[in-house]
Structures are given as structure tokens and as C-alpha cells.
Design a protein around this motif. Structure first.
Motif, PDB file in Angstrom:
ATOM      1  N   GLY A  61      -2.427  17.162  -1.710  1.00 50.14           N
ATOM      2  CA  GLY A  61      -2.925  15.979  -1.021  1.00 50.14           C
ATOM      3  C   GLY A  61      -3.529  14.928  -1.914  1.00 50.14           C
ATOM      4  O   GLY A  61      -4.178  13.993  -1.423  1.00 50.14           O
ATOM      5  N   ARG A  62      -3.301  15.010  -3.244  1.00 53.64           N
ATOM      6  CA  ARG A  62      -3.886  14.050  -4.178  1.00 53.64           C
ATOM      7  C   ARG A  62      -3.060  13.970  -5.461  1.00 53.64           C
ATOM      8  O   ARG A  62      -2.281  14.860  -5.763  1.00 53.64           O
ATOM      9  N   GLN A  63      -3.255  12.882  -6.182  1.00 50.57           N
ATOM     10  CA  GLN A  63      -2.621  12.682  -7.481  1.00 50.57           C
ATOM     11  C   GLN A  63      -1.131  13.048  -7.424  1.00 50.57           C
ATOM     12  O   GLN A  63      -0.396  12.533  -6.606  1.00 50.57           O
ATOM     13  N   PRO A 144     -15.108   6.277  10.831  1.00 49.03           N
ATOM     14  CA  PRO A 144     -14.161   5.306  10.261  1.00 49.03           C
ATOM     15  C   PRO A 144     -14.060   5.428   8.750  1.00 49.03           C
ATOM     16  O   PRO A 144     -14.946   5.985   8.076  1.00 49.03           O
ATOM     17  N   ALA A 145     -12.975   4.885   8.212  1.00 45.55           N
ATOM     18  CA  ALA A 145     -12.731   4.955   6.771  1.00 45.55           C
ATOM     19  C   ALA A 145     -13.820   4.281   5.970  1.00 45.55           C
ATOM     20  O   ALA A 145     -14.112   4.678   4.835  1.00 45.55           O
ATOM     21  N   GLU A 146     -14.445   3.262   6.532  1.00 44.39           N
ATOM     22  CA  GLU A 146     -15.468   2.521   5.805  1.00 44.39           C
ATOM     23  C   GLU A 146     -16.622   3.421   5.371  1.00 44.39           C
ATOM     24  O   GLU A 146     -17.215   3.220   4.305  1.00 44.39           O
ATOM     25  N   SER A 168      -6.594   2.751  -1.284  1.00 41.68           N
ATOM     26  CA  SER A 168      -7.792   3.100  -0.514  1.00 41.68           C
ATOM     27  C   SER A 168      -7.471   4.132   0.556  1.00 41.68           C
ATOM     28  O   SER A 168      -8.215   5.103   0.750  1.00 41.68           O
ATOM     29  N   ALA A 169      -6.350   3.951   1.252  1.00 45.00           N
ATOM     30  CA  ALA A 169      -5.975   4.886   2.315  1.00 45.00           C
ATOM     31  C   ALA A 169      -5.723   6.277   1.758  1.00 45.00           C
ATOM     32  O   ALA A 169      -6.094   7.287   2.372  1.00 45.00           O
ATOM     33  N   ARG A 170      -5.095   6.351   0.586  1.00 43.72           N
ATOM     34  CA  ARG A 170      -4.810   7.655  -0.017  1.00 43.72           C
ATOM     35  C   ARG A 170      -6.088   8.361  -0.456  1.00 43.72           C
ATOM     36  O   ARG A 170      -6.265   9.560  -0.229  1.00 43.72           O
TER      37      ARG A 170
END
Length: 256
Positions: A61-63, A144-146, A168-170
Motif C-alpha cells: 500500500g505504499r512506495q 476527513p483527509a484534512e 496527497s491522496a496516496r
């Protein structure tokens, strides 16, 4: 078994480097913090002597594993990690070390390996404690994402200013999944049979004073607390000192 489950249960993609060093006497498996990846340990292979191989664990889920679904629950993640590590073991001793969420993962993998064997020769934990650690919980995970972006900036893992929306979403998605793993943890006071050492930053805002001493109740082989200058991410400045201490302890307990 689904293709996704088969992929999760293989060692492919989980370890850097992918192959083991047959000349090393022992292996040190490294677990990264929430929202991070193996890049946090990019310099660690140079901190270790040839006798100890560096095996950095990359969660999905990353990089370079961005297209794989991230784990959001602790139990299946620990099971997958135990399977990955078990397939790498060849009779030589091994140690586990993690920072922040990585410390939680290293601890729970050590607990699980007590039952399936062989147990690690050493457990090192950094920037997290089973008691006295405070980080945002379920409300942030479901918010929320914020809120997650604000936390990442507070931690210093995201720069200020505008971010690329896709990036940012990732980053938010991997951090949200990792926070869910941590928020779902319920302490059962499980103990480990291997020696255990704890590391921390003197000014870590997420650890209550003396919190790292709570590790003493999690095993008979508690080796104490090593404190370094700095906050929650003191590890970035003090990697060589931590690695040197881990190697000395590992060699000592292998010899013993």
C-alpha cells in the motif's frame, strides 16, 4: 485461495533486499512507522557489520507496493509478517526492530513467533510503548483527509504548502490504513521470552514520562531504555547509535 491472498502470503515484495546473505551470522528485520516505508531505513545497511544482514520490511500500500491493498487490521498483518519471516529463517538467529507502529508490529510478531517458533534472539522497540503512548485514534481514521494531512505535517513527514492532489491522496490512504491498524489494537499484556530493549527520544510528545519503562512488564529479559536527544523521529538522527547498540546486544545474546 485468491490471487491477492497468495500474493500477500509470499515473500515477494515484502523484504529489501529480497535475498538473504548466506555469510551473515544473523538477520535484523526492520519495521517502518505508520505512513512510511523502507526508505526510512535506507542508510541502515551501512550501519551494520557484515555479520548482521539488514532485512527491511515493506508493507503493502505504499512506495513500490502502492498498487497492493494496505492492511487495516493488526491480526492478519501480523500473520502475514510471521509467514514472510518464517520462510526466511534457516536456523541462524534473527532479531526484530521497529519504530512507532513498527515497534507495535515487531512486538506482536515476536509474541506470535513464541508460539510457532523459532523465537527471535532479540526484540528492539523504538518510539512506542504498550502503556503511556498517545496518538490520534479511530476518530481520525474515519474523519476527513484534512485531519490526516495535518497530523502528517505535525509529525514532519509532509512539507507545508500545497501538495500534488494525487500524491496527497496516496499518502493519506497509506496513513489512514496504518492508523486503523494501530487504533484496532487492544493490549493483552502479552509477554515475550526473548531479550527486549527500548529506545526513545527525550522530547517525544507522544510518550508520557517513563512510558518506555512499561516494557519491563512484557518479558523477563528486559535490557532497559536507551534515550536519545530529539522528538518522535529521533531515529533519523541517531540511527548509527541505535544500530550499534542492537548489534552489540545481538552478538552478546547469540554468544550466550
Amino acid at each position: 485461495m485468491s490471487p491477492d491472498l497468495r500474493a500477500r502470503r509470499s515473500t515477494a515484495g515484502w523484504l529489501r533486499p529480497a535475498g538473504s546473505d548466506p555469510d551473515a551470522r544473523a538477520a535484523l528485520f526492520l519495521f517502518h512507522y505508520s505512513g512510511g516505508g523502507v526508505s526510512m531505513y535506507s542508510r541502515w545497511p551501512g550501519f551494520l557489520p557484515p555479520s548482521v544482514e539488514c532485512r527491511r520490511v515493506q508493507l503493502p500500500g505504499r512506495q513500490d507496493r502502492l498498487e497492493e491493498p494496505a492492511f487495516t487490521e493488526l491480526a492478519p498483518l501480523v500473520t502475514a509478517l510471521c509467514e514472510v519471516i518464517s520462510r526466511e529463517l534457516d536456523g541462524r538467529p534473527y532479531a526484530l526492530f521497529g519504530h512507532s507502529m513498527g515497534a507495535l508490529l515487531a512486538y506482536r510478531v515476536a509474541v506470535a513467533m513464541e508460539a510457532r517458533g523459532p523465537r527471535p534472539a532479540l526484540l528492539g522497540v523504538s518510539g512506542w510503548a504498550p502503556e503511556g503512548f498517545s496518538m490520534p485514534g479511530r476518530a481520525l481514521v474515519e474523519g476527513p483527509a484534512e485531519g490526516i494531512v495535518a497530523l502528517l505535517r505535525e509529525l514532519g513527514t509532509l512539507p507545508g504548502g500545497d501538495l500534488d492532489p494525487e500524491l496527497s491522496a496516496r499518502v493519506v490512504a497509506s496513513m489512514r490504513a496504518d492508523l486503523a491498524v494501530c487504533a484496532g489494537y487492544r493490549d493483552d499484556r502479552a509477554r515475550v521470552g526473548c531479550p527486549l530493549v527500548a529506545y526513545g527520544g527525550r522530547d517525544d510528545p507522544y510518550l508520557a514520562p517513563g512510558a518506555l519503562r512499561s516494557w519491563a512488564s512484557r518479558g523477563d529479559g528486559f535490557l532497559g531504555v536507551r534515550e536519545f536527544p530529539g522528538g518522535h523521529f529521533f531515529i533519523h538522527d541517531h540511527g548509527p547509535g541505535i544500530a550499534m547498540d542492537l548489534v552489540q546486544l545481538l552478538h552478546r545474546h547469540i554468544a550466550g
